[in-house]
Design a protein around this motif. Sequence first.
Motif, PDB file in Angstrom:
ATOM      1  N   THR A  62       0.792  -1.231   0.000  1.00 17.88           N
ATOM      2  CA  THR A  62       0.000   0.000   0.000  1.00 17.88           C
ATOM      3  C   THR A  62       0.823   1.279   0.000  1.00 17.88           C
ATOM      4  OG1 THR A  62      -0.122  -0.157   2.414  1.00 17.88           O
ATOM      5  CG2 THR A  62      -1.970  -1.077   1.147  1.00 17.88           C
ATOM      6  N   LEU A  63       2.116   1.210   0.317  1.00 17.84           N
ATOM      7  CA  LEU A  63       2.936   2.419   0.297  1.00 17.84           C
ATOM      8  C   LEU A  63       3.944   2.413  -0.845  1.00 17.84           C
ATOM      9  CD1 LEU A  63       3.488   3.085   4.110  1.00 17.84           C
ATOM     10  CD2 LEU A  63       1.897   4.198   2.539  1.00 17.84           C
ATOM     11  N   SER A  64       3.647   1.659  -1.894  1.00 21.63           N
ATOM     12  CA  SER A  64       4.446   1.732  -3.121  1.00 21.63           C
ATOM     13  C   SER A  64       4.272   3.116  -3.737  1.00 21.63           C
ATOM     14  CB  SER A  64       4.001   0.651  -4.101  1.00 21.63           C
ATOM     15  OG  SER A  64       2.625   0.809  -4.406  1.00 21.63           O
ATOM     16  N   TYR A  65       5.239   3.527  -4.546  1.00 21.96           N
ATOM     17  CA  TYR A  65       5.170   4.896  -5.070  1.00 21.96           C
ATOM     18  C   TYR A  65       3.922   5.163  -5.917  1.00 21.96           C
ATOM     19  CZ  TYR A  65       6.663   4.171  -9.961  1.00 21.96           C
ATOM     20  OH  TYR A  65       6.727   3.809 -11.284  1.00 21.96           O
ATOM     21  N   PRO A  66       3.393   4.182  -6.703  1.00 17.48           N
ATOM     22  CA  PRO A  66       2.195   4.518  -7.470  1.00 17.48           C
ATOM     23  C   PRO A  66       0.999   4.881  -6.589  1.00 17.48           C
ATOM     24  CG  PRO A  66       3.267   2.600  -8.413  1.00 17.48           C
ATOM     25  CD  PRO A  66       3.923   2.854  -7.085  1.00 17.48           C
ATOM     26  N   LEU A  67       0.829   4.191  -5.451  1.00 16.91           N
ATOM     27  CA  LEU A  67      -0.291   4.524  -4.583  1.00 16.91           C
ATOM     28  C   LEU A  67      -0.076   5.859  -3.888  1.00 16.91           C
ATOM     29  CD1 LEU A  67      -0.813   1.448  -5.145  1.00 16.91           C
ATOM     30  CD2 LEU A  67      -1.990   1.426  -2.953  1.00 16.91           C
ATOM     31  N   GLN A  68       1.175   6.163  -3.546  1.00 15.41           N
ATOM     32  CA  GLN A  68       1.453   7.478  -2.975  1.00 15.41           C
ATOM     33  C   GLN A  68       1.284   8.577  -4.029  1.00 15.41           C
ATOM     34  OE1 GLN A  68       4.450   7.981   0.042  1.00 15.41           O
ATOM     35  NE2 GLN A  68       5.027   5.813  -0.050  1.00 15.41           N
ATOM     36  N   LEU A  69       1.641   8.280  -5.273  1.00 11.62           N
ATOM     37  CA  LEU A  69       1.437   9.250  -6.349  1.00 11.62           C
ATOM     38  C   LEU A  69      -0.052   9.509  -6.569  1.00 11.62           C
ATOM     39  CD1 LEU A  69       2.449  10.984  -8.733  1.00 11.62           C
ATOM     40  CD2 LEU A  69       2.403   8.901 -10.132  1.00 11.62           C
ATOM     41  N   ALA A  70      -0.867   8.453  -6.503  1.00 10.70           N
ATOM     42  CA  ALA A  70      -2.312   8.629  -6.681  1.00 10.70           C
ATOM     43  C   ALA A  70      -2.870   9.598  -5.645  1.00 10.70           C
ATOM     44  CB  ALA A  70      -3.017   7.277  -6.594  1.00 10.70           C
ATOM     45  N   SER A  71      -2.322   9.540  -4.427  1.00  8.90           N
ATOM     46  CA  SER A  71      -2.747  10.486  -3.401  1.00  8.90           C
ATOM     47  C   SER A  71      -2.343  11.908  -3.764  1.00  8.90           C
ATOM     48  CB  SER A  71      -2.130  10.087  -2.055  1.00  8.90           C
ATOM     49  OG  SER A  71      -2.442  11.035  -1.053  1.00  8.90           O
ATOM     50  N   LEU A  72      -1.123  12.068  -4.271  1.00  5.65           N
ATOM     51  CA  LEU A  72      -0.672  13.402  -4.674  1.00  5.65           C
ATOM     52  C   LEU A  72      -1.500  13.956  -5.827  1.00  5.65           C
ATOM     53  CD1 LEU A  72       3.218  12.890  -4.574  1.00  5.65           C
ATOM     54  CD2 LEU A  72       1.832  14.155  -2.936  1.00  5.65           C
ATOM     55  N   LEU A  73      -1.972  13.074  -6.708  1.00  5.70           N
ATOM     56  CA  LEU A  73      -2.751  13.508  -7.870  1.00  5.70           C
ATOM     57  C   LEU A  73      -4.206  13.826  -7.517  1.00  5.70           C
ATOM     58  CD1 LEU A  73      -1.425  10.932 -10.491  1.00  5.70           C
ATOM     59  CD2 LEU A  73      -1.180  13.423 -10.654  1.00  5.70           C
ATOM     60  N   SER A  74      -4.628  13.397  -6.338  1.00  3.40           N
ATOM     61  CA  SER A  74      -6.005  13.626  -5.918  1.00  3.40           C
ATOM     62  C   SER A  74      -6.177  15.026  -5.343  1.00  3.40           C
ATOM     63  CB  SER A  74      -6.425  12.589  -4.870  1.00  3.40           C
ATOM     64  OG  SER A  74      -6.410  11.287  -5.409  1.00  3.40           O
ATOM     65  N   SER A  75      -7.368  15.558  -5.508  1.00  5.80           N
ATOM     66  CA  SER A  75      -7.735  16.837  -4.919  1.00  5.80           C
ATOM     67  C   SER A  75      -8.860  16.609  -3.924  1.00  5.80           C
ATOM     68  CB  SER A  75      -8.201  17.823  -6.001  1.00  5.80           C
ATOM     69  OG  SER A  75      -7.173  18.095  -6.918  1.00  5.80           O
ATOM     70  N   PRO A  76      -9.005  17.462  -2.920  1.00  5.42           N
ATOM     71  CA  PRO A  76     -10.107  17.302  -1.968  1.00  5.42           C
ATOM     72  C   PRO A  76     -11.448  17.249  -2.684  1.00  5.42           C
ATOM     73  CG  PRO A  76      -8.537  18.919  -1.174  1.00  5.42           C
ATOM     74  CD  PRO A  76      -8.121  18.587  -2.573  1.00  5.42           C
ATOM     75  N   GLY A  77     -12.190  16.189  -2.437  1.00  2.00           N
ATOM     76  CA  GLY A  77     -13.481  16.023  -3.081  1.00  2.00           C
ATOM     77  C   GLY A  77     -13.407  15.470  -4.481  1.00  2.00           C
ATOM     78  N   ASP A  78     -12.190  15.268  -4.996  1.00  2.00           N
ATOM     79  CA  ASP A  78     -12.032  14.756  -6.357  1.00  2.00           C
ATOM     80  C   ASP A  78     -10.882  13.749  -6.397  1.00  2.00           C
ATOM     81  OD1 ASP A  78     -12.282  14.397  -9.095  1.00  2.00           O
ATOM     82  OD2 ASP A  78     -11.034  16.143  -9.593  1.00  2.00           O
ATOM     83  N   PRO A  79     -11.061  12.604  -5.728  1.00  2.00           N
ATOM     84  CA  PRO A  79      -9.989  11.596  -5.729  1.00  2.00           C
ATOM     85  C   PRO A  79      -9.830  10.966  -7.103  1.00  2.00           C
ATOM     86  CG  PRO A  79     -11.961  10.702  -4.721  1.00  2.00           C
ATOM     87  CD  PRO A  79     -12.240  12.153  -4.968  1.00  2.00           C
TER      88      PRO A  79
END
Length: 440
Positions: A62-79
Amino acid sequence: MRLSTLIIPALSPFLRLTTSSPLHPPKTHPLHDIHSYISLGDSYASGPGSGSLTNSTCQRHTLSYPLQLASLLSSPGDPISHTHIPCMGTTSTSLLATQLPSFATAPWSTDSPPPALATLSLGGNDARFWPVIDACVYRFKWPYLSPSPPNPPSNPSGTPAFTGDCDTELLTSVSETHSTIPSALAHVYRSILSVGLAQNENFSLYVTGYPRLFNAESDQCDGVAFNYWSLDRQRQYLTRERRRRINRVITLLGMTIQDAVKQVNSERKGEGDGKGRERVVYIPIDDVFNGHRFCEPDVVEPEYARGRGGWFFNTYTAPAAGVNPTNADLEGGEGEREALGALKLGGEGWDESQSGSPDLRDGGMVGEDEDDGEEKDDEKGHGEEEVNWVPASWLRVFHPTPEGHAGIARAVMDAIQRSHSSSSSTAGGSWEGGEVGELR
Protein backbone atom coordinates in the motif's frame (compact mmCIF):
# COMPACT_ATOMS: atom_id res chain seq x y z
CA MET A 1 -3.81 3.65 3.75
CA ARG A 2 -7.57 4.17 3.52
CA LEU A 3 -9.20 2.49 0.54
CA SER A 4 -12.37 4.52 0.16
CA THR A 5 -13.63 2.99 -3.06
CA LEU A 6 -12.79 -0.54 -4.11
CA ILE A 7 -14.22 -1.24 -7.55
CA ILE A 8 -12.59 -4.55 -8.45
CA PRO A 9 -11.55 -7.22 -5.91
CA ALA A 10 -7.86 -7.30 -5.02
CA LEU A 11 -7.53 -10.92 -6.11
CA SER A 12 -8.34 -9.99 -9.70
CA PRO A 13 -5.59 -8.78 -12.07
CA PHE A 14 -6.60 -5.24 -11.10
CA LEU A 15 -6.55 -3.29 -7.90
CA ARG A 16 -8.55 -0.20 -8.72
CA LEU A 17 -9.09 2.20 -5.92
CA THR A 18 -9.57 5.74 -4.77
CA THR A 19 -6.78 6.44 -2.41
CA SER A 20 -5.34 8.62 0.32
CA SER A 21 -1.84 8.00 1.70
CA PRO A 22 -0.81 8.64 5.33
CA LEU A 23 2.58 9.92 4.14
CA HIS A 24 1.08 12.34 1.62
CA PRO A 25 -2.45 13.69 2.16
CA PRO A 26 -4.31 14.82 -0.98
CA LYS A 27 -3.46 18.30 -2.20
CA THR A 28 -4.88 20.70 -4.72
CA HIS A 29 -3.00 20.90 -8.02
CA PRO A 30 -3.61 22.20 -11.56
CA LEU A 31 -3.80 18.77 -13.26
CA HIS A 32 -7.58 18.82 -13.63
CA ASP A 33 -7.52 16.75 -16.83
CA ILE A 34 -6.10 13.68 -15.05
CA HIS A 35 -8.99 11.73 -13.51
CA SER A 36 -7.70 8.20 -13.96
CA TYR A 37 -4.24 6.66 -13.68
CA ILE A 38 -2.76 3.19 -14.27
CA SER A 39 0.55 1.93 -12.86
CA LEU A 40 2.56 -0.81 -14.57
CA GLY A 41 5.90 -2.49 -14.08
CA ASP A 42 8.04 -4.60 -11.79
CA SER A 43 8.76 -4.79 -8.06
CA TYR A 44 9.98 -1.18 -7.95
CA ALA A 45 6.35 -0.28 -8.64
CA SER A 46 4.66 -3.06 -6.64
CA GLY A 47 6.64 -2.09 -3.52
CA PRO A 48 7.62 -5.27 -1.62
CA GLY A 49 7.76 -4.59 2.11
CA SER A 50 6.36 -1.05 1.93
CA GLY A 51 3.09 -0.82 3.79
CA SER A 52 0.42 -3.52 3.96
CA LEU A 53 0.43 -6.47 1.58
CA THR A 54 -2.46 -6.49 -0.91
CA ASN A 55 -1.27 -9.20 -3.33
CA SER A 56 1.27 -11.85 -2.31
CA THR A 57 2.01 -13.19 -5.80
CA CYS A 58 3.01 -9.78 -7.13
CA GLN A 59 4.13 -8.37 -3.76
CA ARG A 60 1.94 -5.28 -4.09
CA HIS A 61 1.97 -3.06 -1.04
CA THR A 62 0.00 0.00 0.00
CA LEU A 63 2.94 2.42 0.30
CA SER A 64 4.45 1.73 -3.12
CA TYR A 65 5.17 4.90 -5.07
CA PRO A 66 2.19 4.52 -7.47
CA LEU A 67 -0.29 4.52 -4.58
CA GLN A 68 1.45 7.48 -2.97
CA LEU A 69 1.44 9.25 -6.35
CA ALA A 70 -2.31 8.63 -6.68
CA SER A 71 -2.75 10.49 -3.40
CA LEU A 72 -0.67 13.40 -4.67
CA LEU A 73 -2.75 13.51 -7.87
CA SER A 74 -6.00 13.63 -5.92
CA SER A 75 -7.74 16.84 -4.92
CA PRO A 76 -10.11 17.30 -1.97
CA GLY A 77 -13.48 16.02 -3.08
CA ASP A 78 -12.03 14.76 -6.36
CA PRO A 79 -9.99 11.60 -5.73
CA ILE A 80 -8.31 10.03 -8.74
CA SER A 81 -9.21 6.54 -9.91
CA HIS A 82 -6.07 4.38 -9.85
CA THR A 83 -5.55 0.89 -11.36
CA HIS A 84 -2.49 -0.77 -9.82
CA ILE A 85 -1.14 -3.88 -11.61
CA PRO A 86 2.69 -4.00 -11.28
CA CYS A 87 4.13 -7.40 -10.41
CA MET A 88 7.40 -8.54 -8.87
CA GLY A 89 9.65 -10.21 -11.41
CA THR A 90 8.12 -8.54 -14.46
CA THR A 91 10.29 -8.33 -17.56
CA SER A 92 9.65 -6.62 -20.88
CA THR A 93 8.36 -9.91 -22.27
CA SER A 94 6.08 -10.79 -19.37
CA LEU A 95 4.61 -7.27 -19.20
CA LEU A 96 3.47 -7.57 -22.80
CA ALA A 97 1.93 -10.97 -22.03
CA THR A 98 0.12 -10.08 -18.80
CA GLN A 99 -0.16 -6.42 -17.78
CA LEU A 100 -0.68 -4.96 -21.24
CA PRO A 101 -3.67 -7.24 -22.06
CA SER A 102 -5.14 -6.36 -18.66
CA PHE A 103 -4.81 -2.69 -19.52
CA ALA A 104 -6.29 -3.19 -22.98
CA THR A 105 -9.36 -5.08 -21.73
CA ALA A 106 -10.05 -3.14 -18.53
CA PRO A 107 -13.76 -2.40 -17.94
CA TRP A 108 -13.54 1.37 -17.76
CA SER A 109 -16.62 3.28 -16.63
CA THR A 110 -17.91 6.78 -15.91
CA ASP A 111 -16.52 6.54 -12.40
CA SER A 112 -13.27 5.10 -13.67
CA PRO A 113 -12.59 6.47 -17.18
CA PRO A 114 -9.70 5.33 -19.39
CA PRO A 115 -6.51 6.73 -17.90
CA ALA A 116 -4.80 9.84 -19.16
CA LEU A 117 -1.64 8.82 -17.33
CA ALA A 118 0.46 5.68 -16.84
CA THR A 119 3.65 5.16 -14.88
CA LEU A 120 6.13 2.40 -15.64
CA SER A 121 9.16 0.99 -13.82
CA LEU A 122 10.75 -1.70 -15.96
CA GLY A 123 14.13 -3.08 -16.97
CA GLY A 124 15.72 -4.23 -13.72
CA ASN A 125 14.76 -7.87 -14.27
CA ASP A 126 15.80 -7.74 -17.92
CA ALA A 127 19.19 -6.52 -16.68
CA ARG A 128 19.30 -9.34 -14.09
CA PHE A 129 19.58 -7.11 -11.04
CA TRP A 130 18.59 -9.92 -8.67
CA PRO A 131 21.34 -12.37 -9.74
CA VAL A 132 23.83 -9.50 -9.41
CA ILE A 133 22.70 -8.74 -5.85
CA ASP A 134 22.70 -12.43 -4.94
CA ALA A 135 26.17 -13.10 -6.37
CA CYS A 136 27.85 -9.86 -5.33
CA VAL A 137 26.25 -9.16 -1.96
CA TYR A 138 24.19 -11.82 -0.13
CA ARG A 139 24.95 -15.24 -1.68
CA PHE A 140 21.49 -16.38 -0.53
CA LYS A 141 21.74 -19.69 -2.39
CA TRP A 142 25.28 -20.54 -1.29
CA PRO A 143 24.47 -23.61 0.89
CA TYR A 144 22.82 -25.34 -2.05
CA LEU A 145 25.84 -25.36 -4.33
CA SER A 146 26.06 -28.81 -5.82
CA PRO A 147 29.26 -30.73 -5.04
CA SER A 148 28.77 -32.76 -8.22
CA PRO A 149 27.54 -30.76 -11.22
CA PRO A 150 25.68 -30.99 -13.52
CA ASN A 151 22.93 -31.91 -11.04
CA PRO A 152 22.47 -28.90 -8.75
CA PRO A 153 19.05 -28.24 -7.21
CA SER A 154 16.77 -26.49 -9.70
CA ASN A 155 14.00 -23.93 -9.49
CA PRO A 156 10.71 -24.00 -11.48
CA SER A 157 12.29 -22.52 -14.60
CA GLY A 158 14.83 -25.35 -14.69
CA THR A 159 17.81 -23.06 -14.11
CA PRO A 160 20.37 -23.95 -11.41
CA ALA A 161 19.39 -22.70 -7.98
CA PHE A 162 22.83 -21.71 -6.79
CA THR A 163 24.60 -18.41 -6.40
CA GLY A 164 26.56 -17.27 -9.44
CA ASP A 165 29.92 -15.58 -9.70
CA CYS A 166 29.90 -11.81 -9.10
CA ASP A 167 32.14 -10.90 -12.05
CA THR A 168 30.14 -13.10 -14.41
CA GLU A 169 26.80 -11.69 -13.29
CA LEU A 170 27.97 -8.10 -13.64
CA LEU A 171 29.27 -8.70 -17.15
CA THR A 172 26.09 -10.57 -18.13
CA SER A 173 23.99 -7.64 -16.91
CA VAL A 174 26.03 -5.17 -18.96
CA SER A 175 25.87 -7.42 -22.03
CA GLU A 176 22.06 -7.70 -21.81
CA THR A 177 21.70 -3.96 -21.30
CA HIS A 178 23.77 -3.23 -24.40
CA SER A 179 22.22 -5.90 -26.63
CA THR A 180 18.57 -6.84 -26.12
CA ILE A 181 17.19 -4.36 -23.59
CA PRO A 182 17.13 -1.15 -25.71
CA SER A 183 14.84 -2.58 -28.40
CA ALA A 184 12.77 -4.51 -25.84
CA LEU A 185 12.03 -1.38 -23.81
CA ALA A 186 11.24 0.71 -26.88
CA HIS A 187 8.78 -1.98 -28.00
CA VAL A 188 7.08 -1.91 -24.59
CA TYR A 189 6.74 1.89 -24.70
CA ARG A 190 5.22 1.77 -28.19
CA SER A 191 2.81 -0.96 -27.13
CA ILE A 192 1.64 0.89 -24.02
CA LEU A 193 1.15 4.07 -26.04
CA SER A 194 -0.88 2.17 -28.61
CA VAL A 195 -3.26 0.82 -25.98
CA GLY A 196 -3.44 4.07 -24.01
CA LEU A 197 -4.08 6.35 -26.98
CA ALA A 198 -6.77 4.02 -28.31
CA GLN A 199 -8.66 4.66 -25.08
CA ASN A 200 -7.79 8.27 -24.28
CA GLU A 201 -6.38 10.78 -26.76
CA ASN A 202 -4.66 12.65 -23.91
CA PHE A 203 -2.73 9.60 -22.71
CA SER A 204 0.92 10.00 -21.62
CA LEU A 205 3.47 7.53 -20.23
CA TYR A 206 5.93 8.40 -17.44
CA VAL A 207 8.91 6.05 -17.15
CA THR A 208 11.17 5.92 -14.09
CA GLY A 209 14.79 4.89 -13.88
CA TYR A 210 16.41 3.12 -10.93
CA PRO A 211 18.55 4.59 -8.13
CA ARG A 212 22.12 3.59 -7.41
CA LEU A 213 22.23 1.47 -4.26
CA PHE A 214 25.48 2.51 -2.63
CA ASN A 215 27.46 5.49 -1.58
CA ALA A 216 30.56 4.26 -3.37
CA GLU A 217 32.98 6.89 -2.09
CA SER A 218 32.89 6.32 1.68
CA ASP A 219 35.28 3.85 3.28
CA GLN A 220 32.75 2.76 5.90
CA CYS A 221 31.83 -0.50 4.14
CA ASP A 222 35.24 -1.60 2.90
CA GLY A 223 35.41 -4.28 5.60
CA VAL A 224 31.66 -5.03 5.74
CA ALA A 225 29.93 -8.02 4.12
CA PHE A 226 26.18 -8.72 3.91
CA ASN A 227 26.55 -12.51 3.40
CA TYR A 228 23.34 -14.20 4.51
CA TRP A 229 24.89 -17.45 5.80
CA SER A 230 27.29 -17.59 8.72
CA LEU A 231 29.10 -20.68 7.39
CA ASP A 232 29.80 -19.04 4.03
CA ARG A 233 33.50 -18.23 4.14
CA GLN A 234 33.51 -16.43 0.79
CA ARG A 235 32.72 -13.03 2.28
CA GLN A 236 31.53 -10.46 -0.24
CA TYR A 237 33.18 -7.38 1.22
CA LEU A 238 31.55 -4.17 0.02
CA THR A 239 34.73 -2.44 -1.03
CA ARG A 240 34.50 0.82 -2.89
CA GLU A 241 35.36 -0.96 -6.13
CA ARG A 242 32.58 -3.53 -5.67
CA ARG A 243 30.06 -0.80 -4.82
CA ARG A 244 31.11 1.22 -7.88
CA ARG A 245 30.74 -1.78 -10.18
CA ILE A 246 27.25 -2.57 -8.92
CA ASN A 247 26.25 1.09 -9.23
CA ARG A 248 27.57 1.19 -12.80
CA VAL A 249 25.17 -1.49 -14.05
CA ILE A 250 22.32 0.62 -12.65
CA THR A 251 23.75 3.76 -14.25
CA LEU A 252 23.98 1.98 -17.60
CA LEU A 253 20.39 0.79 -17.40
CA GLY A 254 19.20 4.31 -16.56
CA MET A 255 20.93 5.70 -19.64
CA THR A 256 19.46 2.88 -21.73
CA ILE A 257 15.93 3.62 -20.49
CA GLN A 258 16.37 7.30 -21.28
CA ASP A 259 17.66 6.55 -24.78
CA ALA A 260 14.68 4.24 -25.46
CA VAL A 261 12.30 7.02 -24.39
CA LYS A 262 14.04 9.48 -26.73
CA GLN A 263 13.85 6.96 -29.58
CA VAL A 264 10.10 6.44 -29.22
CA ASN A 265 9.45 10.18 -28.94
CA SER A 266 11.54 10.83 -32.05
CA GLU A 267 9.48 8.25 -33.95
CA ARG A 268 6.33 10.11 -32.95
CA LYS A 269 7.68 13.57 -33.72
CA GLY A 270 4.78 15.87 -34.49
CA GLU A 271 2.32 13.46 -32.88
CA GLY A 272 2.14 15.11 -29.47
CA ASP A 273 -1.00 15.56 -27.45
CA GLY A 274 -1.91 18.88 -29.08
CA LYS A 275 -0.61 20.83 -26.10
CA GLY A 276 3.08 20.69 -26.95
CA ARG A 277 3.79 17.69 -24.71
CA GLU A 278 5.46 14.55 -25.96
CA ARG A 279 3.93 11.23 -25.05
CA VAL A 280 6.73 9.54 -23.08
CA VAL A 281 8.64 11.23 -20.26
CA TYR A 282 11.73 9.78 -18.58
CA ILE A 283 12.03 10.43 -14.83
CA PRO A 284 15.49 9.91 -13.31
CA ILE A 285 15.11 9.13 -9.62
CA ASP A 286 18.75 8.69 -8.62
CA ASP A 287 19.17 12.10 -6.98
CA VAL A 288 16.13 11.38 -4.81
CA PHE A 289 18.24 8.83 -2.92
CA ASN A 290 21.28 11.03 -2.28
CA GLY A 291 22.20 10.61 1.37
CA HIS A 292 19.88 7.61 1.74
CA ARG A 293 21.86 4.76 0.16
CA PHE A 294 23.77 1.89 1.71
CA CYS A 295 27.20 2.71 3.15
CA GLU A 296 26.58 6.38 3.86
CA PRO A 297 29.45 7.85 5.92
CA ASP A 298 27.42 8.29 9.13
CA VAL A 299 25.85 4.79 9.12
CA VAL A 300 27.37 1.67 10.65
CA GLU A 301 26.37 -1.17 8.33
CA PRO A 302 24.58 -3.50 8.43
CA GLU A 303 21.89 -1.15 9.75
CA TYR A 304 18.66 -3.18 9.62
CA ALA A 305 16.19 -0.58 10.85
CA ARG A 306 17.55 1.99 8.39
CA GLY A 307 16.99 4.39 11.25
CA ARG A 308 19.53 6.92 10.00
CA GLY A 309 17.67 7.70 6.82
CA GLY A 310 18.46 4.68 4.66
CA TRP A 311 15.82 4.26 1.96
CA PHE A 312 16.50 0.65 0.93
CA PHE A 313 15.55 -2.54 2.75
CA ASN A 314 18.25 -4.86 4.03
CA THR A 315 17.73 -8.33 5.47
CA TYR A 316 19.30 -10.48 8.14
CA THR A 317 23.07 -10.63 7.71
CA ALA A 318 25.02 -13.52 9.25
CA PRO A 319 28.04 -13.07 11.52
CA ALA A 320 31.50 -13.59 10.10
CA ALA A 321 32.91 -17.03 9.41
CA GLY A 322 34.19 -18.91 12.43
CA VAL A 323 31.21 -18.04 14.63
CA ASN A 324 29.30 -21.12 15.77
CA PRO A 325 25.94 -20.76 13.95
CA THR A 326 22.60 -21.06 15.68
CA ASN A 327 19.34 -22.04 14.02
CA ALA A 328 18.56 -18.36 13.72
CA ASP A 329 21.87 -17.81 11.92
CA LEU A 330 20.98 -20.45 9.36
CA GLU A 331 17.33 -19.61 8.87
CA GLY A 332 17.60 -15.84 8.82
CA GLY A 333 14.29 -14.23 7.85
CA GLU A 334 12.27 -17.44 8.08
CA GLY A 335 10.02 -16.01 10.79
CA GLU A 336 8.80 -13.31 8.45
CA ARG A 337 6.87 -15.66 6.17
CA GLU A 338 3.45 -14.93 7.63
CA ALA A 339 4.17 -11.34 8.56
CA LEU A 340 5.25 -10.22 5.11
CA GLY A 341 3.77 -12.77 2.74
CA ALA A 342 6.63 -15.00 1.64
CA LEU A 343 6.13 -17.10 -1.46
CA LYS A 344 6.62 -20.82 -1.86
CA LEU A 345 8.18 -21.31 -5.26
CA GLY A 346 6.24 -23.76 -7.39
CA GLY A 347 3.54 -24.04 -4.73
CA GLU A 348 0.25 -22.40 -3.90
CA GLY A 349 0.27 -18.71 -4.77
CA TRP A 350 3.09 -19.14 -7.28
CA ASP A 351 2.20 -17.78 -10.72
CA GLU A 352 5.25 -18.33 -12.90
CA SER A 353 3.76 -16.73 -16.02
CA GLN A 354 2.67 -13.59 -14.22
CA SER A 355 5.76 -12.97 -12.15
CA GLY A 356 8.17 -13.36 -15.02
CA SER A 357 10.90 -13.83 -12.83
CA PRO A 358 14.52 -13.29 -12.45
CA ASP A 359 13.23 -11.68 -9.24
CA LEU A 360 12.01 -15.07 -8.05
CA ARG A 361 12.67 -17.98 -10.40
CA ASP A 362 16.35 -17.14 -10.66
CA GLY A 363 16.44 -15.60 -7.21
CA GLY A 364 14.87 -18.19 -4.94
CA MET A 365 16.05 -21.50 -3.58
CA VAL A 366 14.05 -24.55 -4.50
CA GLY A 367 14.35 -28.18 -3.49
CA GLU A 368 12.46 -31.21 -4.69
CA ASP A 369 9.28 -31.92 -2.71
CA GLU A 370 8.99 -35.42 -1.34
CA ASP A 371 6.03 -37.37 -2.69
CA ASP A 372 4.92 -38.36 0.78
CA GLY A 373 5.00 -34.77 1.96
CA GLU A 374 7.42 -35.69 4.73
CA GLU A 375 10.11 -33.17 5.59
CA LYS A 376 13.53 -34.71 5.14
CA ASP A 377 16.94 -33.24 5.81
CA ASP A 378 19.29 -32.66 2.91
CA GLU A 379 23.05 -33.04 3.11
CA LYS A 380 23.42 -29.53 4.49
CA GLY A 381 21.14 -30.22 7.45
CA HIS A 382 18.18 -28.16 6.26
CA GLY A 383 14.71 -29.57 5.69
CA GLU A 384 13.52 -29.65 2.09
CA GLU A 385 10.47 -27.68 3.14
CA GLU A 386 12.74 -24.83 4.22
CA VAL A 387 14.42 -24.76 0.83
CA ASN A 388 11.12 -24.20 -0.96
CA TRP A 389 10.29 -21.05 0.92
CA VAL A 390 11.63 -17.65 -0.08
CA PRO A 391 11.41 -15.43 3.02
CA ALA A 392 9.75 -12.09 2.39
CA SER A 393 12.86 -10.43 3.75
CA TRP A 394 14.70 -11.71 0.66
CA LEU A 395 12.06 -10.35 -1.71
CA ARG A 396 12.33 -6.80 -0.45
CA VAL A 397 16.13 -6.46 -0.23
CA PHE A 398 17.56 -3.42 -2.01
CA HIS A 399 14.01 -2.23 -2.76
CA PRO A 400 12.88 1.18 -1.50
CA THR A 401 11.36 1.60 1.95
CA PRO A 402 8.10 3.60 2.26
CA GLU A 403 10.21 6.75 2.56
CA GLY A 404 12.05 5.83 -0.64
CA HIS A 405 8.75 5.29 -2.43
CA ALA A 406 7.54 8.67 -1.13
CA GLY A 407 10.60 10.28 -2.69
CA ILE A 408 9.92 8.56 -6.03
CA ALA A 409 6.27 9.66 -5.90
CA ARG A 410 7.33 13.27 -5.40
CA ALA A 411 9.79 13.05 -8.30
CA VAL A 412 7.11 11.64 -10.60
CA MET A 413 4.60 14.27 -9.46
CA ASP A 414 7.12 17.04 -10.15
CA ALA A 415 7.76 15.62 -13.62
CA ILE A 416 4.04 15.50 -14.40
CA GLN A 417 3.60 19.09 -13.31
CA ARG A 418 6.61 20.22 -15.38
CA SER A 419 5.35 18.29 -18.37
CA HIS A 420 1.96 19.95 -18.15
CA SER A 421 3.62 23.35 -18.22
CA SER A 422 6.35 22.54 -20.75
CA SER A 423 6.71 21.34 -24.33
CA SER A 424 10.00 19.60 -23.59
CA SER A 425 10.32 15.83 -23.90
CA THR A 426 12.89 16.02 -21.09
CA ALA A 427 10.34 17.44 -18.66
CA GLY A 428 11.23 14.65 -16.31
CA GLY A 429 14.95 15.39 -16.47
CA SER A 430 18.03 13.58 -17.70
CA TRP A 431 20.17 10.85 -16.20
CA GLU A 432 22.04 12.38 -13.28
CA GLY A 433 24.03 9.37 -12.13
CA GLY A 434 27.36 10.25 -13.74
CA GLU A 435 29.44 8.32 -16.24
CA VAL A 436 29.24 4.58 -16.59
CA GLY A 437 32.99 4.12 -16.88
CA GLU A 438 34.66 0.76 -17.19
CA LEU A 439 32.91 -2.13 -15.48
CA ARG A 440 36.16 -3.72 -14.44
